[in-house]
Write an enzyme that holds these catalytic residues in place. Structure first.
Site, PDB file in Angstrom:
ATOM      1  N   ARG A  79       7.635 -10.633   5.195  1.00  0.00           N
ATOM      2  CA  ARG A  79       7.452 -10.504   6.489  1.00  0.00           C
ATOM      3  C   ARG A  79       8.199 -11.369   7.647  1.00  0.00           C
ATOM      4  O   ARG A  79       8.181 -12.408   7.288  1.00  0.00           O
ATOM      5  CB  ARG A  79       5.907 -10.319   7.036  1.00  0.00           C
ATOM      6  CG  ARG A  79       5.131  -9.376   6.167  1.00  0.00           C
ATOM      7  CD  ARG A  79       3.713  -9.545   6.605  1.00  0.00           C
ATOM      8  NE  ARG A  79       2.678  -8.706   5.605  1.00  0.00           N
ATOM      9  CZ  ARG A  79       1.742  -8.562   5.297  1.00  0.00           C
ATOM     10  NH1 ARG A  79       0.630  -9.305   6.201  1.00  0.00           N
ATOM     11  NH2 ARG A  79       1.002  -7.626   4.800  1.00  0.00           N
ATOM     12  N   ASP A  89      -3.041  -8.249  -4.528  1.00  0.00           N
ATOM     13  CA  ASP A  89      -3.376  -6.845  -3.936  1.00  0.00           C
ATOM     14  C   ASP A  89      -4.042  -5.953  -4.844  1.00  0.00           C
ATOM     15  O   ASP A  89      -3.780  -5.782  -6.053  1.00  0.00           O
ATOM     16  CB  ASP A  89      -2.090  -6.311  -3.286  1.00  0.00           C
ATOM     17  CG  ASP A  89      -2.378  -5.500  -1.863  1.00  0.00           C
ATOM     18  OD1 ASP A  89      -3.411  -5.201  -1.691  1.00  0.00           O
ATOM     19  OD2 ASP A  89      -1.296  -4.933  -0.992  1.00  0.00           O
ATOM     20  N   LYS A 102     -13.767  -3.647   8.460  1.00  0.00           N
ATOM     21  CA  LYS A 102     -13.252  -4.506   7.227  1.00  0.00           C
ATOM     22  C   LYS A 102     -14.163  -5.648   7.032  1.00  0.00           C
ATOM     23  O   LYS A 102     -15.048  -5.936   8.049  1.00  0.00           O
ATOM     24  CB  LYS A 102     -11.740  -5.138   7.718  1.00  0.00           C
ATOM     25  CG  LYS A 102     -11.955  -5.941   8.866  1.00  0.00           C
ATOM     26  CD  LYS A 102     -10.214  -6.344   9.058  1.00  0.00           C
ATOM     27  CE  LYS A 102     -10.334  -7.383   9.982  1.00  0.00           C
ATOM     28  NZ  LYS A 102      -9.129  -7.984  10.400  1.00  0.00           N
ATOM     29  N   HIS A 157      -5.582  -1.407  -4.408  1.00  0.00           N
ATOM     30  CA  HIS A 157      -6.018  -0.390  -3.750  1.00  0.00           C
ATOM     31  C   HIS A 157      -6.870   0.554  -4.366  1.00  0.00           C
ATOM     32  O   HIS A 157      -6.400   0.985  -5.597  1.00  0.00           O
ATOM     33  CB  HIS A 157      -4.840   0.580  -3.030  1.00  0.00           C
ATOM     34  CG  HIS A 157      -4.082  -0.461  -2.010  1.00  0.00           C
ATOM     35  ND1 HIS A 157      -2.890  -0.935  -2.517  1.00  0.00           N
ATOM     36  CD2 HIS A 157      -4.111  -0.953  -0.851  1.00  0.00           C
ATOM     37  CE1 HIS A 157      -2.545  -1.820  -1.460  1.00  0.00           C
ATOM     38  NE2 HIS A 157      -3.218  -1.667  -0.636  1.00  0.00           N
ATOM     39  N   GLN A 185       0.718 -11.322  -2.594  1.00  0.00           N
ATOM     40  CA  GLN A 185      -0.717 -10.822  -2.487  1.00  0.00           C
ATOM     41  C   GLN A 185      -1.147 -10.512  -3.654  1.00  0.00           C
ATOM     42  O   GLN A 185      -0.788  -9.774  -4.630  1.00  0.00           O
ATOM     43  CB  GLN A 185      -0.678  -9.501  -1.628  1.00  0.00           C
ATOM     44  CG  GLN A 185      -0.122  -9.979  -0.177  1.00  0.00           C
ATOM     45  CD  GLN A 185      -0.413  -8.504   0.524  1.00  0.00           C
ATOM     46  OE1 GLN A 185       0.234  -7.604   0.255  1.00  0.00           O
ATOM     47  NE2 GLN A 185      -0.776  -8.691   1.771  1.00  0.00           N
ATOM     48  N   HIS A 232      -8.422  -1.435   1.015  1.00  0.00           N
ATOM     49  CA  HIS A 232      -7.500  -2.533   0.530  1.00  0.00           C
ATOM     50  C   HIS A 232      -8.202  -3.619   0.089  1.00  0.00           C
ATOM     51  O   HIS A 232      -9.236  -3.860   0.858  1.00  0.00           O
ATOM     52  CB  HIS A 232      -6.569  -2.748   1.639  1.00  0.00           C
ATOM     53  CG  HIS A 232      -5.845  -1.834   2.366  1.00  0.00           C
ATOM     54  ND1 HIS A 232      -4.555  -1.597   2.508  1.00  0.00           N
ATOM     55  CD2 HIS A 232      -6.143  -0.812   3.092  1.00  0.00           C
ATOM     56  CE1 HIS A 232      -4.194  -0.889   3.133  1.00  0.00           C
ATOM     57  NE2 HIS A 232      -5.162   0.053   3.639  1.00  0.00           N
ATOM     58  N   CYS A 266       0.804  -1.422   0.093  1.00  0.00           N
ATOM     59  CA  CYS A 266       0.063  -0.038   0.184  1.00  0.00           C
ATOM     60  C   CYS A 266       0.701   1.209  -0.160  1.00  0.00           C
ATOM     61  O   CYS A 266       0.454   2.401  -0.663  1.00  0.00           O
ATOM     62  CB  CYS A 266      -1.132  -0.032   1.190  1.00  0.00           C
ATOM     63  SG  CYS A 266      -0.878  -0.922   2.407  1.00  0.00           S
TER      64      CYS A 266
END
Length: 642
Positions: free
Chosen positions: A368, A388, A474, A390, A386, A520, A339
Site C-alpha cells: 500500500r 488474512d 466490525k 475470508h 496479513q 474478513h 479479498c
RNA sequence: GCCAGCAUAGCUCAGUUGGCCAGAGCAGCUGAUUUGUAAUCAGCGGGUCGGGGGUUCGAAUCCCUCUGCUGGCUCCA
C-alpha cells in the site's frame, strides 16, 4: 436546602449554592485537597461552581479519568498563559486534554517554537503555577466574546465563536492570572494544583484537522499533582525507549531497512524470519483445527479486479500506481489486499450451501502506498503480510463463525502472553443510514451476531457507534501491553459489499441461488505490526517457544568446546535449538553477551560438567539455577515452554 | 504529503565563533591469554562527515536541493 445524591446512593442535604469543593470538605479534609472537579448530573463541573438544585454528584480526583482530564485541560491553559508571556502576539487555536496529557495548537506568528524552548516554557509555567491563580468561570454573551477576540486579534477563536453562534451555544470564558481563554471548562480551582510540568513535544497540526488549512504549531505537555508522578512517568518513557522495536529489531538482528530498497519495505533477517515463521506455523496449525484451507495468490492483479471490487475507486490514491506489461500496456496493481483474489477463488465454481462456511486463508503479502510521513518502523510499512482469511457463509452461520474466530483470536493472543484485551465493536451510525450498503435486515442480523457472540465468548467489550465500515460492522481486538499501552491488533469484519460486487452465489437447500456473507478476519492483523508490538511487549525476551536461540552453551575454555558440541547434538534430539559460544573469551564475557542478546538459557560447561555429563544452567535475567544432566535440563526446559 | 527537527566509522557519540592530515568507546581483524556466572590485554584496519550544487582563500560547520530518519498532523481497505 438541596439533596445531593452520591454514587453509592447516599443522599445528603446541603445549602443551595454549595460547591463540589464544599461537599468534599464536609466529608474529609484529605478529600477536599484531592478534588479536582465534580461530575454533576453526569456533566463535569468546576469544583468551585455552585450547585443550586438537587443533583447527583461524583467528586473527581486524579484517580478518575475525568479528574485527570480537568487537570490537564487546566494545564493547557497554564501553558497558553506561559506561551503568551514568552511569545507576545501568539494566537491560540484549541487546547484540549488527551489520554496522556494535553496540547495547545498555536499560531506563533513570527516566532518558532522548538524543543530548545521547552525548559523556558516549563519554568514560566511553574512560576505561574506557584502564584496559585484561581481559574475564574465567566459566562458571557457571544457578542461580548466576539468583541473580546476582535480586540485581541485572534482569528482562530473568532472562527470558533462564529460556529458557536450558529449553534446558539452558551459561551464561557475562563480567566487565570493575566490570561483569558474561550472555554467551556471545567478547571481545577487554581493553578497551584499543578506541581510538576513537562513539555514533551512540538509538532505541526492542521487547523481544524483539515490538511488544506493553516498549519499550527502543536505544543504537547504533561503535568502532575506530585513531582514523584512525573519521575515515574519519565521512567516509563525511558523503559518504552529501551523496548522500542526499531532499536531491539536491529540489536537482535531481526529485521532491517535499506534506503536503496526503499522506505517502508522491511527485510527480515534470519533470526527475525525464524520468529515470523514460527508465528505463522503456530497460526497455521490453529487454523487447520478450525477448518481453514490455505491458498496462495499472486502479488499482483489486473486493475480491473480492483475496479470490480471498488477498491480502485476508493483507495486508488493510496495504492502504488499500476504497472504495465511492456507490449500490451495491460495494467496491473500490486495487490493492496487479498479479498478480491479470494472472491475469485470462491467464484471459480458453483457452491452448494453444504460447502459453507468456506474458510479461505492466506498469509498474503500486500503493498500500500502510505504517505512517507506515516511510515514507522514495522508498525506502518508499505509492504506487509496479513494473516488474512475470508469466510464465506450464510446469514445464519454468522454467529457461529464469529464464535469460531473469537476462539481462535483468544487462543492466539493468550499464547503470545497478552492477557488484557477487549473487543471493540463498531456499529452503524443510526443517524446516517445512507452511509452504509446492504439491507437493514442483514445489518441487524450481523450486529446482533457480533454482540451475542462476544457475550457468549465472555469478552470484555466496548461499543462504538458510527465506526463500522460502509460495508459491514466490525470488531477489533484492543490489547494492552506490558507497559499498559493500548494497541489495536486483530480484526473481524462483516462484508456485504464484495459478495455483491463479485456476484458470489451458492445454491441453498431451496435450490435457489443466494448471496453468501463474507467475513474478513486477521488475528495478528499483519505479521509486521504484530511483531513490532510483540517485541515491545516482551522487551525482546520472547516466549521460549519463539526465541530464535533457546540456549547458548558457554564452554569455560577451548578445552571443553568438544563437550559443548556433544551437548548441542544431544539437545537437538529434544528439539531444543541453540548455539555454542566457542570464542576464547572468559565466561563472564560470554554470559554478558548472551544476556544482552536475551538468550533464555545459558549452559556453562567446564571441568566439573564434562566429568559428570552435566550442564550448569543459567537463566536469562535470573542467574544461576544450578547444575543438572542434559535430560534433566530438557525436562526443566519443557516446564518453561508455555 | 504537511510542520518541526535530525543525518560524522558497523553501533553510540565528540568535533569550540568556518582554519593544521576528522576523534573516542564499543563492534571488527590479528596476536597473546585458556579463563567458573554480566565486558582479559596489546596491536591493526575502517569515514568522499547521507548525495548533489553553491558561498568562501578555506566548509563536517553557512545557504539551496534531493534522499532517508525522528516526533506530530492528515490518512489507514
Amino acid at each position: 436546602m438541596i439533596n445531593i445524591t452520591f454514587p453509592d446512593g447516599n443522599v445528603r442535604q446541603y445549602e443551595a449554592g454549595v460547591t463540589g469543593l464544599d461537599i468534599a470538605k464536609s466529608i474529609s479534609h484529605g478529600l477536599a485537597k484531592k478534588v479536582l472537579s465534580a461530575k454533576v448530573n453526569g456533566e463535569v463541573w468546576d469544583a468551585t461552581r455552585p450547585i443550586t438544585e438537587d443533583a447527583t454528584v461524583q467528586l473527581l480526583t486524579w484517580d478518575d479519568k475525568d479528574g485527570k482530564a480537568t487537570f490537564w485541560h487546566s494545564s493547557a491553559h497554564l501553558m497558553a498563559e506561559a506561551l503568551e508571556a514568552i511569545y507576545p502576539g501568539v494566537k491560540f487555536g484549541t487546547g484540549p486534554s488527551t489520554d496522556g496529557g494535553f496540547y495547545y495548537d498555536v499560531d506563533p506568528g513570527e516566532h518558532t517554537i522548538s524543543s530548545d524552548d521547552f525548559p523556558k516554557i516549563e519554568q514560566k509555567m511553574l512560576e505561574l503555577a506557584r502564584q496559585k491563580n484561581e481559574y475564574i468561570r465567566k459566562p458571557i454573551s457571544i457578542d461580548e466574546a466576539i468583541s473580546f477576540y476582535q480586540e485581541k486579534g485572534d482569528e482562530y477563536k473568532l472562527e470558533l465563536l462564529e460556529k458557536r453562534k450558529e449553534e446558539g451555544a452558551e459561551i464561557t470564558l475562563y480567566e487565570q492570572g493575566d490570561f483569558t481563554d474561550l472555554c467551556r471548562g471545567p478547571h481545577v480551582p487554581d493553578t497551584g494544583y499543578i506541581k510538576a510540568i513537562k513539555i514533551t513535544k512540538v509538532a505541526g497540526a492542521y487547523w481544524q484537522g483539515d490538511e488544506n488549512r493553516q498549519q499550527m504549531t502543536r505544543v504537547y505537555g504533561i503535568t502532575f499533582p506530585k513531582q514523584k508522578e512525573l519521575t515515574e512517568y519519565e521512567k516509563m518513557i525511558e523503559e518504552a525507549k529501551q523496548r522500542d522495536h526499531r532499536k531491539l529489531g536491529s540489536e537482535l538482528e531481526l529485521f532491517m531497512f535499506s534506503d536503496r530498497v526503499g522506505q517502508g519495505l522491511p527485510m527480515w533477517l534470519p533470526k527475525g524470519n525464524q520468529l515470523r515463521d514460527r508465528l505463522m506455523n503456530f497460526l497455521r496449525v490453529e487454523q487447520e483445527k478450525r477448518g481453514y484451507q490455505l491458498v496462495t495468490t499472486p502479488h499482483i492483479g489486473k486493475k480491473d479486479l480492483y475496479v470490480t471490487s471498488g477498491h480502485w475507486e476508493k483507495y486508488g490514491e493510496d495504492s502504488f500506481h499500476p504497472i504495465k506489461t511492456p507490449k500490451e500496456g495491460e495494467e496491473f496493481l500490486l495487490k493492496p489486499m487479498n479479498c478480491p483474489h479470494h472472491c475469485e477463488i470462491f467464484g471459480h465454481r458453483p457452491h452448494s450451501y453444504r460447502d459453507l462456511p468456506l474458510r479461505i486463508a492466506e498469509f498474503g503479502t500486500v503493498y500500500r502506498y502510505e504517505q512517507s510521513g506515516e511510515l514507522h518502523g514495522l508498525s506502518r510499512v508499505r509492504g506487509f503480510t496479513q494473516d488474512d482469511a475470508h469466510i464465506f457463509c450464510t446469514q445464519d452461520q454468522l454467529k457461529d463463525e464469529f464464535l469460531n474466530v473469537l476462539d481462535l483470536t483468544k487462543t492466539v493472543l493468550s499464547k503470545m502472553g497478552f492477557e488484557d484485551f477487549t473487543a471493540q465493536i463498531s456499529l452503524r451510525d443510526p443517524n446516517k443510514p445512507e452511509k452504509y450498503i446492504g439491507s437493514d435486515e442483514n445489518w441487524n442480523n450481523a450486529e446482533r451476531a457480533i454482540i451475542e457472540a462476544t457475550a457468549e465468548a465472555g469478552m470484555k467489550t466496548t461499543t462504538e457507534l458510527g465506526e463500522a465500515a460502509f460495508y459491514g460492522p466490525k470488531l477489533d481486538f484492543m490489547v494492552k501491553d506490558a507497559l499498559g499501552r493500548s494497541w489495536q491488533l486483530g480484526t473481524i469484519q462483516v462484508d456485504y459489499n464484495l459478495p455483491d460486487r463479485f456476484e458470489l452465489e451458492y445454491i441453498g437447500s431451496d435450490n435457489q441461488a443466494h448471496r453468501p456473507v463474507m467475513i474478513h478476519r486477521a488475528p495478528f492483523g499483519s505479521m509486521e505490526r504484530f511483531i513490532s508490538i510483540l517485541i515491545e511487549h516482551t522487551g525482546g525476551k520472547f516466549p521460549l517457544w519463539l526465541a530464535p536461540e533457546q540456549y547458548t552453551i558457554l564452554p569455560i575454555s577451548d578445552r571443553f568446546n568438544d563437550y559443548a558440541a556433544e551437548i548441542e547434538q544431544e539437545l537437538a534430539k529434544y528439539d531444543i535449538r541453540g548455539t555454542v559460544d566457542d570464542r576464547s573469551e572468559k565466561v563472564g564475557r560470554k554470559i554478558r553477551d548472551a544476556e544482552v542478546k536475551k538468550v533464555p538459557f545459558m549452559l556453562i560447561v567446564g571441568e566439573k560438567e564434562a566429568e559428570t555429563g552435566a550442564v550448569s544452567v543459567r537463566k536469562q535475567g535470573d542467574g544461576d539455577v544450578g547444575s543438572m544432566s542434559v535430560a534433566e535440563f530438557a525436562k526443566y526446559f519443557q516446564e518453561h515452554l508455555d
